[in-house]
Design a protein around this motif. Sequence first.
Motif, PDB file in Angstrom:
ATOM      1  N   THR A   1       0.951  -1.083   0.054  1.00 34.95           N
ATOM      2  CA  THR A   1      -0.069   0.011   0.174  1.00 34.95           C
ATOM      3  C   THR A   1       0.771   1.381   0.070  1.00 34.95           C
ATOM      4  O   THR A   1       0.767   2.200   0.823  1.00 34.95           O
ATOM      5  N   LEU A   2       1.813   1.326  -0.644  1.00 34.94           N
ATOM      6  CA  LEU A   2       2.853   2.461  -1.181  1.00 34.94           C
ATOM      7  C   LEU A   2       2.907   3.076  -2.436  1.00 34.94           C
ATOM      8  O   LEU A   2       2.636   2.320  -3.165  1.00 34.94           O
ATOM      9  N   PRO A   3       3.206   4.184  -2.581  1.00 37.12           N
ATOM     10  CA  PRO A   3       3.192   4.746  -3.960  1.00 37.12           C
ATOM     11  C   PRO A   3       4.352   3.925  -4.823  1.00 37.12           C
ATOM     12  O   PRO A   3       5.315   3.384  -4.356  1.00 37.12           O
ATOM     13  N   ALA A   4       3.814   3.563  -5.785  1.00 38.21           N
ATOM     14  CA  ALA A   4       4.688   2.575  -6.899  1.00 38.21           C
ATOM     15  C   ALA A   4       4.476   3.006  -8.596  1.00 38.21           C
ATOM     16  O   ALA A   4       3.454   3.521  -8.886  1.00 38.21           O
ATOM     17  N   LEU A   5       5.547   2.895  -8.982  1.00 36.40           N
ATOM     18  CA  LEU A   5       5.510   3.204 -10.437  1.00 36.40           C
ATOM     19  C   LEU A   5       6.346   1.902 -11.037  1.00 36.40           C
ATOM     20  O   LEU A   5       7.221   1.340 -10.951  1.00 36.40           O
ATOM     21  N   GLY A   6       5.604   1.500 -12.307  1.00 30.07           N
ATOM     22  CA  GLY A   6       6.262   0.566 -13.186  1.00 30.07           C
ATOM     23  C   GLY A   6       7.032   1.154 -14.328  1.00 30.07           C
ATOM     24  O   GLY A   6       6.128   2.130 -14.983  1.00 30.07           O
ATOM     25  N   ILE A   7       8.163   0.507 -14.769  1.00 32.84           N
ATOM     26  CA  ILE A   7       8.813   1.107 -15.952  1.00 32.84           C
ATOM     27  C   ILE A   7       9.076  -0.264 -16.912  1.00 32.84           C
ATOM     28  O   ILE A   7       9.468  -1.096 -16.134  1.00 32.84           O
ATOM     29  N   ALA A   8       8.813  -0.061 -18.100  1.00 32.79           N
ATOM     30  CA  ALA A   8       9.052  -1.267 -19.324  1.00 32.79           C
ATOM     31  C   ALA A   8       9.610  -0.672 -20.527  1.00 32.79           C
ATOM     32  O   ALA A   8       9.426   0.574 -20.748  1.00 32.79           O
ATOM     33  N   GLY A   9      10.294  -1.574 -21.111  1.00 41.10           N
ATOM     34  CA  GLY A   9      10.703  -1.213 -22.333  1.00 41.10           C
ATOM     35  C   GLY A   9      10.044  -2.070 -23.450  1.00 41.10           C
ATOM     36  O   GLY A   9       9.772  -3.237 -23.131  1.00 41.10           O
TER      37      GLY A   9
ATOM     38  N   ILE B   1      -0.337  -3.256  -7.354  1.00 39.96           N
ATOM     39  CA  ILE B   1      -0.575  -2.235  -6.290  1.00 39.96           C
ATOM     40  C   ILE B   1      -1.637  -1.078  -6.628  1.00 39.96           C
ATOM     41  O   ILE B   1      -1.334  -0.457  -7.496  1.00 39.96           O
ATOM     42  N   LYS B   2      -2.233  -0.887  -5.578  1.00 40.82           N
ATOM     43  CA  LYS B   2      -3.513  -0.184  -5.978  1.00 40.82           C
ATOM     44  C   LYS B   2      -2.934   1.415  -6.051  1.00 40.82           C
ATOM     45  O   LYS B   2      -1.886   1.992  -5.173  1.00 40.82           O
ATOM     46  N   GLY B   3      -3.374   2.285  -7.070  1.00 42.63           N
ATOM     47  CA  GLY B   3      -2.929   3.350  -7.214  1.00 42.63           C
ATOM     48  C   GLY B   3      -1.834   3.665  -7.989  1.00 42.63           C
ATOM     49  O   GLY B   3      -1.257   4.743  -8.007  1.00 42.63           O
ATOM     50  N   SER B   4      -1.068   2.525  -8.196  1.00 38.40           N
ATOM     51  CA  SER B   4       0.286   2.850  -9.165  1.00 38.40           C
ATOM     52  C   SER B   4       0.073   3.207 -10.484  1.00 38.40           C
ATOM     53  O   SER B   4      -0.868   3.501 -11.136  1.00 38.40           O
ATOM     54  N   ASP B   5       1.123   3.452 -10.921  1.00 40.97           N
ATOM     55  CA  ASP B   5       1.332   4.234 -12.227  1.00 40.97           C
ATOM     56  C   ASP B   5       2.339   3.485 -13.289  1.00 40.97           C
ATOM     57  O   ASP B   5       3.226   2.602 -12.710  1.00 40.97           O
ATOM     58  N   PHE B   6       2.040   3.415 -14.719  1.00 41.64           N
ATOM     59  CA  PHE B   6       3.003   2.512 -15.274  1.00 41.64           C
ATOM     60  C   PHE B   6       3.349   3.502 -16.626  1.00 41.64           C
ATOM     61  O   PHE B   6       2.771   4.376 -17.006  1.00 41.64           O
ATOM     62  N   ARG B   7       4.622   3.475 -16.947  1.00 42.57           N
ATOM     63  CA  ARG B   7       5.281   4.009 -18.068  1.00 42.57           C
ATOM     64  C   ARG B   7       6.039   2.974 -18.950  1.00 42.57           C
ATOM     65  O   ARG B   7       6.673   2.160 -18.457  1.00 42.57           O
ATOM     66  N   LEU B   8       5.790   3.154 -20.377  1.00 40.85           N
ATOM     67  CA  LEU B   8       6.615   2.420 -21.097  1.00 40.85           C
ATOM     68  C   LEU B   8       7.775   3.477 -22.106  1.00 40.85           C
ATOM     69  O   LEU B   8       7.184   4.360 -22.562  1.00 40.85           O
ATOM     70  N   ILE B   9       8.700   2.747 -22.172  1.00 44.35           N
ATOM     71  CA  ILE B   9       9.889   3.368 -22.932  1.00 44.35           C
ATOM     72  C   ILE B   9      10.016   2.710 -24.414  1.00 44.35           C
ATOM     73  O   ILE B   9      10.373   1.872 -24.569  1.00 44.35           O
TER      74      ILE B   9
END
Length: 262
Positions: free
Chosen positions: A199-207, A225-233
Motif C-alpha cells: 500500500t505504497l506509491p509505486a511506478l512500473g517502467i517497461a521497455g 499495487i493499488k494507485g500505481s502508475d506505469f510508463r513504457l519506454i
Amino acid sequence: MKIATLGEIGLHYRIDGNPDGAPVVFANSLGTDLRLWDQVIPLLPKGLKYIRYDKRGHGLSSCPPAPYSMGALITDAERLLDHLGVRDCVFVGLSIGGMIAQGLAAKRLDLVRALVLSNTGAKIGTKDMWEDRVATLRKGGIAALSDAILERWFSEGFRQTDAFLGWENMLLRQPLEGYIGCSQAIAGTDFYTPTAALTLPALGIAGSVDGSTPPDLVRETIDLIKGSDFRLIKGAGHLPCVEKPEEYAAILTDFLTAQGHV
C-alpha cells in the motif's frame, strides 16, 4: 570504494549526490553491476542521496557458493540500508532488483516509502526454465547463453553501437557462481500475493522490446499495487536506463517530484 561487511557478506556500494539528502536506492539486474546507473544518476535532481550497490555474487561484492535464496538477497539489502542508517527511501529495482524491491517493501515498510519496479515481475519465468538455464551455465559458462541474453537486454539498434561491447564484456566477466546463484533465487520466487498487499506509491517502467520481462508482465505486476502508475519506454529493451537514459531519468524525476522526495 566502499564495502559494508554484513555478516558473512561484503557488499560493495556507492553514494552520489548530497549525503544529507533524501535517499534513493538502486538495485541492479542479473549480470550487471552498479555501473548500470552511471548515465542516469547525473541527470536526476540535485540534493538527493543516491545509493547503489552490487548484490551478492556481482561486481565487487562477495560471491558465496550458489544457490542463493531471494530471502537472502532481500536481507542483504535490508542490512545495507540499516548499516547506512537509511529510512523512507525511494527504492528503484530493475529485473531481479525489482524482485528485491518488492520483497523488501513487504518486509520493512519503514525502509521504503515508494517503489519503482523497472523491467521486472512478481514472478519471472518458470522454475523449469531457470533450471534449464542453470544446467547450460554449468556446462558452458555465461558465454553459452550470452547471445540470447544480450538479445533480450538490448534493442537491435543498440547492439550495433560501440557502447554495446562494454555491456557484453560486463556480462561475460560476471562471476559464474553469482549469476547461477541469483538465477536460482529468481526461479524460486513468486511475489504475486505479497506485492498485491502493498500500500505504497509505486511506478512500473517497461521497455517496449524487452525480451526478458515484456511490458505486459511489468504492467500486470505494477497493477497489483493499488494507485500505481506505469510508463513504457519505446524502442528500449531490458535495460532502458542504458539505452534511453534521458527518458528514464525524466520518468524517475517526475515520480520523485510527485512523491515530494525532491
